[in-house]
Scaffold this motif. Structure first.
Motif, PDB file in Angstrom:
ATOM      1  N   ASP A 262     -14.777  23.305  -7.192  1.00  0.00           N
ATOM      2  CA  ASP A 262     -15.030  24.567  -6.501  1.00  0.00           C
ATOM      3  C   ASP A 262     -16.385  24.803  -6.914  1.00  0.00           C
ATOM      4  N   THR A 263     -17.217  25.672  -6.113  1.00  0.00           N
ATOM      5  CA  THR A 263     -18.422  25.909  -6.313  1.00  0.00           C
ATOM      6  C   THR A 263     -18.634  27.443  -6.012  1.00  0.00           C
ATOM      7  N   THR A 264     -19.611  28.236  -6.681  1.00  0.00           N
ATOM      8  CA  THR A 264     -19.831  29.747  -6.479  1.00  0.00           C
ATOM      9  C   THR A 264     -21.301  29.814  -6.938  1.00  0.00           C
ATOM     10  N   PRO A 265     -21.785  31.015  -6.653  1.00  0.00           N
ATOM     11  CA  PRO A 265     -23.273  31.305  -7.025  1.00  0.00           C
ATOM     12  C   PRO A 265     -23.496  30.880  -8.427  1.00  0.00           C
ATOM     13  N   LYS A 266     -22.522  31.040  -9.248  1.00  0.00           N
ATOM     14  CA  LYS A 266     -22.454  30.957 -10.663  1.00  0.00           C
ATOM     15  C   LYS A 266     -22.535  29.508 -11.063  1.00  0.00           C
ATOM     16  N   ASN A 267     -21.742  28.691 -10.496  1.00  0.00           N
ATOM     17  CA  ASN A 267     -21.968  27.104 -11.067  1.00  0.00           C
ATOM     18  C   ASN A 267     -22.849  26.294 -10.186  1.00  0.00           C
ATOM     19  N   GLY A 268     -23.667  26.855  -9.482  1.00  0.00           N
ATOM     20  CA  GLY A 268     -24.413  25.986  -8.652  1.00  0.00           C
ATOM     21  C   GLY A 268     -24.061  25.648  -7.113  1.00  0.00           C
ATOM     22  N   CYS A 269     -23.858  26.658  -6.333  1.00  0.00           N
ATOM     23  CA  CYS A 269     -23.224  26.304  -5.018  1.00  0.00           C
ATOM     24  C   CYS A 269     -24.541  26.024  -4.211  1.00  0.00           C
ATOM     25  N   LEU A 270     -24.280  25.513  -3.177  1.00  0.00           N
ATOM     26  CA  LEU A 270     -25.617  25.085  -2.227  1.00  0.00           C
ATOM     27  C   LEU A 270     -26.110  26.558  -1.576  1.00  0.00           C
ATOM     28  N   ARG A 271     -27.226  26.422  -1.168  1.00  0.00           N
ATOM     29  CA  ARG A 271     -27.745  27.743  -0.441  1.00  0.00           C
ATOM     30  C   ARG A 271     -28.698  26.903   0.756  1.00  0.00           C
ATOM     31  N   VAL A 272     -28.749  27.804   1.934  1.00  0.00           N
ATOM     32  CA  VAL A 272     -29.412  27.196   3.025  1.00  0.00           C
ATOM     33  C   VAL A 272     -30.218  28.242   3.792  1.00  0.00           C
ATOM     34  N   ILE A 273     -31.077  27.789   4.391  1.00  0.00           N
ATOM     35  CA  ILE A 273     -31.847  28.641   5.306  1.00  0.00           C
ATOM     36  C   ILE A 273     -31.428  28.463   6.687  1.00  0.00           C
ATOM     37  N   PRO A 274     -30.476  29.236   7.232  1.00  0.00           N
ATOM     38  CA  PRO A 274     -30.054  28.773   8.512  1.00  0.00           C
ATOM     39  C   PRO A 274     -31.306  28.790   9.527  1.00  0.00           C
ATOM     40  N   GLY A 275     -31.131  27.903  10.506  1.00  0.00           N
ATOM     41  CA  GLY A 275     -32.200  27.609  11.857  1.00  0.00           C
ATOM     42  C   GLY A 275     -33.452  27.031  11.289  1.00  0.00           C
ATOM     43  N   SER A 276     -33.580  26.628   9.804  1.00  0.00           N
ATOM     44  CA  SER A 276     -34.960  26.301   9.504  1.00  0.00           C
ATOM     45  C   SER A 276     -35.086  24.885   9.868  1.00  0.00           C
ATOM     46  N   HIS A 277     -34.158  24.402  10.514  1.00  0.00           N
ATOM     47  CA  HIS A 277     -34.285  22.909  10.959  1.00  0.00           C
ATOM     48  C   HIS A 277     -35.075  22.697  12.470  1.00  0.00           C
ATOM     49  N   LEU A 278     -35.294  24.076  12.997  1.00  0.00           N
ATOM     50  CA  LEU A 278     -35.810  23.887  14.287  1.00  0.00           C
ATOM     51  C   LEU A 278     -36.932  25.147  14.294  1.00  0.00           C
ATOM     52  N   LYS A 279     -37.004  25.809  13.354  1.00  0.00           N
ATOM     53  CA  LYS A 279     -37.970  26.785  13.692  1.00  0.00           C
ATOM     54  C   LYS A 279     -38.863  26.977  12.041  1.00  0.00           C
ATOM     55  N   ARG A 280     -40.176  27.021  12.373  1.00  0.00           N
ATOM     56  CA  ARG A 280     -41.076  27.090  11.042  1.00  0.00           C
ATOM     57  C   ARG A 280     -40.589  28.144  10.107  1.00  0.00           C
ATOM     58  N   HIS A 281     -40.381  28.063   8.997  1.00  0.00           N
ATOM     59  CA  HIS A 281     -40.286  28.985   7.882  1.00  0.00           C
ATOM     60  C   HIS A 281     -41.567  28.804   7.105  1.00  0.00           C
ATOM     61  N   PRO A 282     -41.681  30.081   6.362  1.00  0.00           N
ATOM     62  CA  PRO A 282     -42.993  30.203   5.507  1.00  0.00           C
ATOM     63  C   PRO A 282     -42.732  29.168   4.404  1.00  0.00           C
ATOM     64  N   LEU A 283     -41.708  28.586   3.855  1.00  0.00           N
ATOM     65  CA  LEU A 283     -41.570  27.684   2.901  1.00  0.00           C
ATOM     66  C   LEU A 283     -42.075  26.294   3.375  1.00  0.00           C
ATOM     67  N   HIS A 284     -42.229  25.754   4.895  1.00  0.00           N
ATOM     68  CA  HIS A 284     -42.821  24.801   5.275  1.00  0.00           C
ATOM     69  C   HIS A 284     -44.247  24.507   4.840  1.00  0.00           C
ATOM     70  N   ASP A 285     -44.928  25.800   4.712  1.00  0.00           N
ATOM     71  CA  ASP A 285     -46.297  25.665   4.411  1.00  0.00           C
ATOM     72  C   ASP A 285     -46.425  25.798   2.857  1.00  0.00           C
ATOM     73  N   GLN A 286     -45.308  26.311   1.994  1.00  0.00           N
ATOM     74  CA  GLN A 286     -45.472  26.497   0.654  1.00  0.00           C
ATOM     75  C   GLN A 286     -44.862  25.520  -0.407  1.00  0.00           C
ATOM     76  N   VAL A 287     -44.048  24.445   0.078  1.00  0.00           N
ATOM     77  CA  VAL A 287     -43.512  23.678  -0.900  1.00  0.00           C
ATOM     78  C   VAL A 287     -43.985  22.191  -0.578  1.00  0.00           C
ATOM     79  N   PRO A 288     -44.128  21.564  -1.810  1.00  0.00           N
ATOM     80  CA  PRO A 288     -44.542  20.185  -1.579  1.00  0.00           C
ATOM     81  C   PRO A 288     -43.879  19.339  -0.934  1.00  0.00           C
ATOM     82  N   SER A 289     -44.215  18.398  -0.143  1.00  0.00           N
ATOM     83  CA  SER A 289     -43.165  17.472   0.828  1.00  0.00           C
ATOM     84  C   SER A 289     -42.493  16.807   0.078  1.00  0.00           C
ATOM     85  N   LYS A 290     -42.708  16.280  -1.125  1.00  0.00           N
ATOM     86  CA  LYS A 290     -41.790  15.587  -1.991  1.00  0.00           C
ATOM     87  C   LYS A 290     -41.855  16.000  -3.386  1.00  0.00           C
TER      88      LYS A 290
END
Ligand SMILES: O=C(O)CCC(=O)C(=O)O
Length: 287
Positions: A135-163
């Motif tokens: 089981d996962t929770t924010p305490k033991n490392g659950c997943l987090r996502v940014i809804p919609g970021s697969h189709l819409k540019r998010h500030p992170l697209h220009d901030q994180v390294p590609s790899k």
């Protein structure tokens, strides 16, 4: 359109409860613990933010029958079918296991098909299917996502390294933007055996594991709509899986029961289209 498919397309992910039963979870934990115990200590030193990054390839699926049963599980394939994908193909996966008291996973997306115009549409090229073995929770490392970021540019697209690079993998700078709370983030706590399916191009990361227990996820990459992709996309998928050495296995000498499970999931492209070069960051087409 089904509610689940609509959510998958607009948000970029979808949850399915109770996909893997407790007996298979026990078997999967046995295999992942064994495989993890075979890794060199340097592997874990290099992979502090993921915890581990052990390849699940076709060879592993043939060596450990439970892996093949998992990859071809009727409920996993049923979830893909519920999203409208009746003839998915499987590429490869990873065992990602966060030890107790380990750092967060950095913001990233898994897409390397940004050179392909299909990546700018709602037709997925590649998807992740993730099943957590606890089981996962924010305490033991659950997943987090940014809804919609697969189709819409998010500030992170220009901030994180590609790899991923060494500094990120070793958590050299906890202040790095890749570890910070991001705009629009949603936590996805899950029960062991639940399934999340997401576009590979969706931004995701995981909380730190502040618990005393190991937290393992199996991330499996499928090509859910491979058979309906344009030929250059099919050629790219086949090329990239081949280039990674993920799909190479001599099927002649293999156990027939495993082969019967795995063979329908095999990626095969026999045409003449040229593969599109891999590209890890979106172009200006992502608005
Ligand atoms: O460790 C996790 O919870 C997420 C794994 C992940 O981001 C990935 O496999 O791409």
């Amino acid at each position: 359109m089904s509610h689940k498919r609509e959510q998958f397309i607009t948000k970029g992910y979808c949850l399915f409860n109770n996909i893997i039963n407790s007996q298979m979870l026990v078997e999967l934990r046995k295999v992942t613990d064994k495989v993890l115990s075979m890794q060199d200590i340097s592997h874990f030193k290099r992979q502090q933010t993921t915890g581990s990054m052990v390849l699940i390839d076709w060879e592993m699926a043939y060596r450990y029958n439970v892996m093949a049963k998992f990859i071809s599980h009727p409920k996993m394939l049923g979830a893909l079918a519920e999203l409208g994908f009746n003839d998915p193909k499987f590429g490869h996966g990873r065992i990602i296991s966060k030890p107790p008291h380990s750092p967060p996973l950095y913001w990233h997306e898994d897409g390397r098909f940004w050179g392909d115009p299909v990546s700018y549409t709602s037709q997925p090229i590649q998807c992740f299917l993730m099943v957590y073995l606890t089981d996962t929770t924010p305490k033991n490392g659950c997943l987090r996502v940014i809804p919609g970021s697969h189709l819409k540019r998010h500030p992170l697209h220009d901030q994180v390294p590609s790899k991923q690079n060494e500094a990120i993998a070793t958590y050299a700078n906890p202040e790095d933007i890749v570890f910070q709370r991001a705009e629009g983030v949603v936590d996805l706590p899950m029960k062991a055996g639940d399934l999340v399916i997401g576009y590979a191009t969706l931004f995701h990361s995981a909380h730190s594991n502040q618990s005393d227990q190991i937290r393992t996820v199996l991330t499996m990459w499928y090509y859910p709509d491979f058979v309906n992709l344009p030929e250059p996309s099919q050629a790219s998928v086949a090329d990239q899986e081949r280039a990674g050495g993920f799909n190479q296995i001599d099927t002649v000498s293999l156990q027939s029961t495993t082969q019967a499970l795995m063979e329908p999931l095999r990626i095969a492209y026999k045409g003449n289209a040229a593969p599109i070069q891999s590209q890890w960051t979106p172009g200006m087409g992502l608005k």
